[in-house]
Every structure is written in C-alpha cells, then in structure tokens.
Design a protein around this motif. Sequence first.
Motif, PDB file in Angstrom:
ATOM      1  N   GLN A  97       0.818  -1.202   0.000  1.00 33.93           N
ATOM      2  CA  GLN A  97       0.000   0.000   0.000  1.00 33.93           C
ATOM      3  C   GLN A  97       0.856   1.259   0.000  1.00 33.93           C
ATOM      4  N   THR A  98       1.998   1.228   0.670  1.00 37.71           N
ATOM      5  CA  THR A  98       2.903   2.379   0.654  1.00 37.71           C
ATOM      6  C   THR A  98       3.460   2.586  -0.750  1.00 37.71           C
ATOM      7  N   GLU A  99       3.792   1.487  -1.427  1.00 41.32           N
ATOM      8  CA  GLU A  99       4.267   1.610  -2.812  1.00 41.32           C
ATOM      9  C   GLU A  99       3.189   2.221  -3.697  1.00 41.32           C
ATOM     10  N   LEU A 139       3.041   5.953  -2.897  1.00 40.74           N
ATOM     11  CA  LEU A 139       4.176   6.705  -3.435  1.00 40.74           C
ATOM     12  C   LEU A 139       4.179   6.747  -4.955  1.00 40.74           C
ATOM     13  N   GLN A 140       3.709   5.669  -5.593  1.00 39.21           N
ATOM     14  CA  GLN A 140       3.652   5.629  -7.057  1.00 39.21           C
ATOM     15  C   GLN A 140       2.303   5.030  -7.464  1.00 39.21           C
ATOM     16  N   PRO A 141       1.294   5.878  -7.671  1.00 46.58           N
ATOM     17  CA  PRO A 141      -0.048   5.368  -7.996  1.00 46.58           C
ATOM     18  C   PRO A 141      -0.137   4.682  -9.367  1.00 46.58           C
ATOM     19  N   ARG A 152       5.195   1.389 -11.410  1.00 43.12           N
ATOM     20  CA  ARG A 152       5.657   0.510 -10.327  1.00 43.12           C
ATOM     21  C   ARG A 152       6.301  -0.744 -10.887  1.00 43.12           C
ATOM     22  N   VAL A 153       5.703  -1.315 -11.938  1.00 43.25           N
ATOM     23  CA  VAL A 153       6.273  -2.515 -12.562  1.00 43.25           C
ATOM     24  C   VAL A 153       7.644  -2.188 -13.150  1.00 43.25           C
ATOM     25  N   GLU A 154       7.736  -1.048 -13.809  1.00 41.00           N
ATOM     26  CA  GLU A 154       9.010  -0.640 -14.389  1.00 41.00           C
ATOM     27  C   GLU A 154      10.074  -0.468 -13.305  1.00 41.00           C
ATOM     28  N   TYR A 160      13.600  -2.607 -12.848  1.00 36.52           N
ATOM     29  CA  TYR A 160      14.909  -1.967 -12.701  1.00 36.52           C
ATOM     30  C   TYR A 160      15.592  -2.444 -11.419  1.00 36.52           C
ATOM     31  N   GLU A 161      14.809  -2.533 -10.346  1.00 34.59           N
ATOM     32  CA  GLU A 161      15.359  -2.965  -9.059  1.00 34.59           C
ATOM     33  C   GLU A 161      15.869  -4.399  -9.138  1.00 34.59           C
ATOM     34  N   LYS A 162      15.115  -5.289  -9.775  1.00 32.22           N
ATOM     35  CA  LYS A 162      15.511  -6.693  -9.870  1.00 32.22           C
ATOM     36  C   LYS A 162      16.715  -6.877 -10.786  1.00 32.22           C
ATOM     37  N   LEU A 163      16.873  -5.984 -11.747  1.00 37.04           N
ATOM     38  CA  LEU A 163      18.015  -6.046 -12.654  1.00 37.04           C
ATOM     39  C   LEU A 163      19.225  -5.301 -12.094  1.00 37.04           C
TER      40      LEU A 163
END
Length: 171
Positions: free
Chosen positions: A40-42, A45-47, A52-54, A58-61
């Motif tokens: 819910q915080t995510e 912060l990014q509706p 969010r998927v992008e 990026y985070e996983k890569l």
Amino acid sequence: LQFTEEKLGQAEKTELDAHFENLLARADCTKNWTEKILRQTEVLLQPNPSARVEEFLYEKLDRKVPSRVTNGELLAQYMTEAANDFGPGTPYGKTLIKVGETQRRLGTAEREFIRSASINFLTPLRNFLEGDWRTISKERRILQNRRLDLDACKARLKKAKAAEAKAAVTP
C-alpha cells in the motif's frame, strides 16, 4: 508418510509449546501486515501501476531507476512556459510564474519525500521480508521436518513395543 497419516488423523502429532505456537502466529501476522503495508505504501508513493512494474524490473536487474518528473514539476514547467508565452510582464504571466515556482518547489519536495520514504521506510520492510522472514521460514521447515521424524520414530517404537508385548503374551 507421517505427515499424511497426521492429516488423515491416523497418527499422533507432537504438539509444540504453546508459547512457541504463539510466537509462530505472531511471526505470520507480522509478515502478512508487513506485506500489506509495503504494497500500500508503494501504491501511495507511485499510484501508476505500470511505473511501479518498471521500477520493480529496474530494481531486480540491479539498475538505477531513471528519475521521473513529478506531476507538480510538470505542472510548474507548463505554467512557466505559458507565462513566457503570455509575457512575464502581464498579470496572468506574473501569476503563472509565481504559482509555477511554488509548484516546482512542491514537486521537488514530493520527489524528496518519495526518495526518503523509499530509503527509510520501504527498505527496512523489504529487508525483513527478504532476509529475516526467509530465515524464519527455513527454520520453521527444518523444525517441522524434525518433528515429523520424531513422531515417525515414536510410532515405530510404539509398534515395536506392541509387537514385543504381543510376542511375550503368546508362547
């Protein structure tokens, strides 16, 4: 086999300590609420779900997420461009410049808030889920397997004693 027999009610199950069961229940509750709060915080912060998927990809890569212009900063940019179009000397232009500057500061503050919340709030939650919770789950599985082994040994011992007693009764 022991697990299946326990589920079918054909084998005895060694119960864990009530305090330990309580700790396990609290750990499960903590994990569930942590996941909900994190998600819910995510969203807060990014509706935008696609953004969010992008960011997740990026985070996983292990790549740096490109910096995005916030809606406030974008509005400020439009207002400043409109003010220049109307003329900075006109009352409307002056107003657009003042409001645009305020929107820019708000957008910058929003960006800083998102960055700060991500680092100081979301990161510890993720660390718990990806680190501590994995350790708890692994140890729980090991304990469950050891308990099943113990119960299987108890069942074999019980059968052996029953067979021994039967052999002693019949000459």
